[in-house]
Design a protein around this motif. Structure first.
Motif, PDB file in Angstrom:
ATOM      1  N   ARG A  57     -10.331  10.212   9.641  1.00 30.65           N
ATOM      2  CA  ARG A  57     -11.362  10.085  10.677  1.00 30.65           C
ATOM      3  C   ARG A  57     -10.842  10.182  12.022  1.00 30.65           C
ATOM      4  O   ARG A  57      -9.589   9.719  12.210  1.00 30.65           O
ATOM      5  CB  ARG A  57     -12.291   8.983  10.767  1.00 30.65           C
ATOM      6  CG  ARG A  57     -13.004   9.012   9.199  1.00 30.65           C
ATOM      7  CD  ARG A  57     -13.758   7.400   9.184  1.00 30.65           C
ATOM      8  NE  ARG A  57     -14.553   7.496  10.564  1.00 30.65           N
ATOM      9  CZ  ARG A  57     -15.376   6.190  10.556  1.00 30.65           C
ATOM     10  NH1 ARG A  57     -15.339   5.310   9.797  1.00 30.65           N
ATOM     11  NH2 ARG A  57     -16.043   6.011  11.711  1.00 30.65           N
ATOM     12  N   PRO A  58     -11.090  11.003  12.988  1.00 30.66           N
ATOM     13  CA  PRO A  58     -10.555  11.116  14.566  1.00 30.66           C
ATOM     14  C   PRO A  58     -10.696   9.884  14.972  1.00 30.66           C
ATOM     15  O   PRO A  58     -11.653   8.925  14.923  1.00 30.66           O
ATOM     16  CB  PRO A  58     -11.007  12.247  15.214  1.00 30.66           C
ATOM     17  CG  PRO A  58     -12.538  12.383  14.327  1.00 30.66           C
ATOM     18  CD  PRO A  58     -12.392  11.888  13.026  1.00 30.66           C
ATOM     19  N   PHE A  59      -9.577   9.359  15.765  1.00 29.96           N
ATOM     20  CA  PHE A  59      -9.453   8.119  16.500  1.00 29.96           C
ATOM     21  C   PHE A  59     -10.277   8.051  17.644  1.00 29.96           C
ATOM     22  O   PHE A  59     -10.615   9.134  18.389  1.00 29.96           O
ATOM     23  CB  PHE A  59      -7.984   7.966  16.880  1.00 29.96           C
ATOM     24  CG  PHE A  59      -7.833   6.492  17.845  1.00 29.96           C
ATOM     25  CD1 PHE A  59      -7.582   5.500  16.931  1.00 29.96           C
ATOM     26  CD2 PHE A  59      -7.941   6.431  19.203  1.00 29.96           C
ATOM     27  CE1 PHE A  59      -7.795   4.223  17.753  1.00 29.96           C
ATOM     28  CE2 PHE A  59      -7.704   5.585  19.882  1.00 29.96           C
ATOM     29  CZ  PHE A  59      -7.528   4.085  19.039  1.00 29.96           C
ATOM     30  N   GLY A  60     -11.186   7.249  17.706  1.00 29.86           N
ATOM     31  CA  GLY A  60     -12.051   6.966  19.056  1.00 29.86           C
ATOM     32  C   GLY A  60     -13.366   7.696  18.466  1.00 29.86           C
ATOM     33  O   GLY A  60     -14.285   8.023  19.371  1.00 29.86           O
ATOM     34  N   GLU A  65     -20.185   3.465  21.722  1.00 26.40           N
ATOM     35  CA  GLU A  65     -21.274   3.276  20.755  1.00 26.40           C
ATOM     36  C   GLU A  65     -21.768   1.749  20.794  1.00 26.40           C
ATOM     37  O   GLU A  65     -22.684   1.280  20.586  1.00 26.40           O
ATOM     38  CB  GLU A  65     -21.285   3.926  19.454  1.00 26.40           C
ATOM     39  CG  GLU A  65     -21.439   5.459  19.520  1.00 26.40           C
ATOM     40  CD  GLU A  65     -21.616   6.147  18.227  1.00 26.40           C
ATOM     41  OE1 GLU A  65     -22.055   5.607  17.540  1.00 26.40           O
ATOM     42  OE2 GLU A  65     -21.295   7.326  18.191  1.00 26.40           O
ATOM     43  N   PHE A  66     -20.564   0.853  20.781  1.00 23.03           N
ATOM     44  CA  PHE A  66     -20.668  -0.454  20.760  1.00 23.03           C
ATOM     45  C   PHE A  66     -19.530  -1.048  21.650  1.00 23.03           C
ATOM     46  O   PHE A  66     -18.916  -0.624  21.934  1.00 23.03           O
ATOM     47  CB  PHE A  66     -20.721  -1.060  19.473  1.00 23.03           C
ATOM     48  CG  PHE A  66     -19.524  -0.720  18.378  1.00 23.03           C
ATOM     49  CD1 PHE A  66     -18.471  -1.600  18.618  1.00 23.03           C
ATOM     50  CD2 PHE A  66     -19.404   0.364  17.947  1.00 23.03           C
ATOM     51  CE1 PHE A  66     -17.193  -1.385  17.915  1.00 23.03           C
ATOM     52  CE2 PHE A  66     -18.140   0.712  17.349  1.00 23.03           C
ATOM     53  CZ  PHE A  66     -17.303  -0.157  17.124  1.00 23.03           C
ATOM     54  N   VAL A  67     -20.019  -2.274  21.901  1.00 26.45           N
ATOM     55  CA  VAL A  67     -18.924  -3.235  22.601  1.00 26.45           C
ATOM     56  C   VAL A  67     -18.245  -4.345  22.077  1.00 26.45           C
ATOM     57  O   VAL A  67     -19.073  -5.190  21.522  1.00 26.45           O
ATOM     58  CB  VAL A  67     -19.544  -3.697  23.939  1.00 26.45           C
ATOM     59  CG1 VAL A  67     -18.763  -4.668  24.714  1.00 26.45           C
ATOM     60  CG2 VAL A  67     -20.200  -2.594  24.812  1.00 26.45           C
ATOM     61  N   VAL A  68     -17.054  -4.565  21.761  1.00 25.73           N
ATOM     62  CA  VAL A  68     -16.622  -5.741  21.030  1.00 25.73           C
ATOM     63  C   VAL A  68     -16.498  -6.932  22.133  1.00 25.73           C
ATOM     64  O   VAL A  68     -16.056  -6.755  23.090  1.00 25.73           O
ATOM     65  CB  VAL A  68     -15.073  -5.537  20.717  1.00 25.73           C
ATOM     66  CG1 VAL A  68     -14.525  -6.535  19.960  1.00 25.73           C
ATOM     67  CG2 VAL A  68     -15.308  -4.323  19.621  1.00 25.73           C
TER      68      VAL A  68
END
Length: 87
Positions: A57-60, A65-68
């Motif tokens: 899967r590509p990084f990023g 789409e969400f915040v940690v």
């Protein structure tokens, strides 16, 4: 050579394989399965290798789409630790 079934499986003698290995490997690469026979008895099967690895899967991929939350890595509260430990 004789066809075994409709799934591109072919019987090939050891002598036939020895005479032109590269040609048979090209057939396997194209999707055929070869059953190598010696004295008319099957002794090995030569078939294409199927890849079981998943594409990377590509990084990023989910950027934005969400915040940690800032406290994500903070230690858990004691009451949650006790619940996990069954106390």
């Amino acid at each position: 050579m004789s066809a075994i079934d409709n799934h591109l499986m072919v019987q090939v003698s050891v002598d036939e394989i020895r005479q032109d290995l590269s040609a048979y490997l090209l057939r396997v690469e194209a999707g055929e399965t070869l059953v190598i026979v010696k004295a008319g008895k099957p002794m090995a099967e030569l078939r294409p290798v199927t890849s079981t690895s998943k594409p990377v899967r590509p990084f990023g991929l989910c950027t934005g789409e969400f915040v940690v939350p800032d406290g994500f890595d903070d230690p858990l509260p004691e009451n949650i630790i006790q619940e996990f430990e069954g106390r």
